[in-house]
Scaffold this motif. Sequence first.
Motif, PDB file in Angstrom:
ATOM      1  N   PRO A   1     -11.980   3.249   4.118  1.00 26.57           N
ATOM      2  CA  PRO A   1     -11.975   2.284   4.880  1.00 26.57           C
ATOM      3  C   PRO A   1     -10.919   1.419   5.107  1.00 26.57           C
ATOM      4  N   ALA A   2      -9.869   1.441   4.294  1.00 26.65           N
ATOM      5  CA  ALA A   2      -8.624   0.598   4.348  1.00 26.65           C
ATOM      6  C   ALA A   2      -7.715   1.026   5.280  1.00 26.65           C
ATOM      7  N   VAL A   3      -7.903   2.141   5.749  1.00 28.34           N
ATOM      8  CA  VAL A   3      -6.672   2.976   6.642  1.00 28.34           C
ATOM      9  C   VAL A   3      -6.452   1.984   7.916  1.00 28.34           C
ATOM     10  N   PRO A   4      -7.241   1.004   8.724  1.00 27.29           N
ATOM     11  CA  PRO A   4      -6.730   0.265   9.730  1.00 27.29           C
ATOM     12  C   PRO A   4      -5.606  -0.980   9.012  1.00 27.29           C
ATOM     13  N   ALA A   5      -6.064  -1.298   7.736  1.00 28.64           N
ATOM     14  CA  ALA A   5      -4.996  -2.332   7.144  1.00 28.64           C
ATOM     15  C   ALA A   5      -3.641  -1.651   6.838  1.00 28.64           C
ATOM     16  N   LEU A   6      -3.674  -0.285   6.520  1.00 30.60           N
ATOM     17  CA  LEU A   6      -2.297   0.348   6.132  1.00 30.60           C
ATOM     18  C   LEU A   6      -1.804   0.770   7.528  1.00 30.60           C
ATOM     19  N   ARG A   7      -2.507   1.000   8.495  1.00 32.12           N
ATOM     20  CA  ARG A   7      -1.747   1.265   9.661  1.00 32.12           C
ATOM     21  C   ARG A   7      -0.925   0.378  10.539  1.00 32.12           C
ATOM     22  N   ALA A   8      -1.061  -0.895   9.827  1.00 31.52           N
ATOM     23  CA  ALA A   8      -0.150  -1.813  10.259  1.00 31.52           C
ATOM     24  C   ALA A   8       1.428  -1.663  10.077  1.00 31.52           C
ATOM     25  N   GLY A   9       1.526  -0.707   9.425  1.00 35.13           N
ATOM     26  CA  GLY A   9       2.866  -0.252   8.925  1.00 35.13           C
ATOM     27  C   GLY A   9       3.209   1.091   9.673  1.00 35.13           C
ATOM     28  N   TRP A  10       2.777   1.387  10.546  1.00 36.06           N
ATOM     29  CA  TRP A  10       2.833   2.820  11.204  1.00 36.06           C
ATOM     30  C   TRP A  10       4.087   3.126  11.425  1.00 36.06           C
ATOM     31  N   ARG A  11       5.104   2.388  11.709  1.00 38.09           N
ATOM     32  CA  ARG A  11       6.494   2.187  12.168  1.00 38.09           C
ATOM     33  C   ARG A  11       7.512   2.466  11.041  1.00 38.09           C
ATOM     34  N   ALA A  12       6.867   2.270   9.678  1.00 37.92           N
ATOM     35  CA  ALA A  12       7.756   2.040   8.538  1.00 37.92           C
ATOM     36  C   ALA A  12       8.603   3.257   8.279  1.00 37.92           C
ATOM     37  N   LYS A  13       8.148   4.587   8.665  1.00 34.58           N
ATOM     38  CA  LYS A  13       8.872   5.836   8.292  1.00 34.58           C
ATOM     39  C   LYS A  13      10.196   5.833   9.270  1.00 34.58           C
TER      40      LYS A  13
END
Length: 255
Positions: free
Chosen positions: A205-217
């Motif tokens: 369920p934590a995926v939306p929290a980690l998705r905040a960094g979708w541009r990192a790569k």
Amino acid sequence: MTLNACAELVRQGDPDRFLATMAAPPEARAKLFPLYAFNLEVAKAPWVTREPMIAQMRLQWWQDIVTEVVEGKPPRAHEVAGPFAEVVKSAALPPSVISTMINARYWDINGDLFENEEAVIAHIDRGAGSLTVLAALALGADAEKEEAIREAAIASGIANWLLAVPAIKAAGRKPLAHETLAEVKNLADYGLRMLANHRSTDFGPAVPALRAGWRAKAILSAAIADPQSVPDGRLTTSEFRRKGSLMLKQLTGRW
């Protein structure tokens, strides 16, 4: 109305997290927007005054709110404090992690020098890493995954830090230990390695929290390819790629 106020603050002050949160289910938004708005309030506290004592008092004001929530006191009348307190209480968020995030902002007041690259990474983790941990826990992540969450989140934390290097330097602070292009590449490489280590980790369920960094790569890869773009303020991605990559993450359920 207070939740809408939090969302508007995030829209204006943290556009990446705003877009990522809008891509999350409504029940997740109700938890993420107050946390992200709280982060913005804490982040700006050291910069709204040139008086260190006043800045410290502003940070202490937010720390007092955390203490009051733990003690079961009603939240203060503030557009962010109320919703934030509700999320902390309902999700039983650890006060120690919140305090770590607040205390990280004393660097903005004191402007201490980093001794090495590890110190830079540790500082980013105390701020961005702690925020991601809180967001993940609020969404129902297992507390035992805190270390994995922090490692996965450090990539976006470093990416955002590198994006902010020109602004931090303009404010009279030194965001890097050595201020060399080699250090830029080392930090970016570390973030990419942590990202790769956890690409297959099930964060549930934590995926939306980690998705905040979708541009990192994309940002970290660009920093390695052209480290001079960091001090020059040219480290960025196109708007099309920015929004398109988020849409792809959402459609595939990845972060």
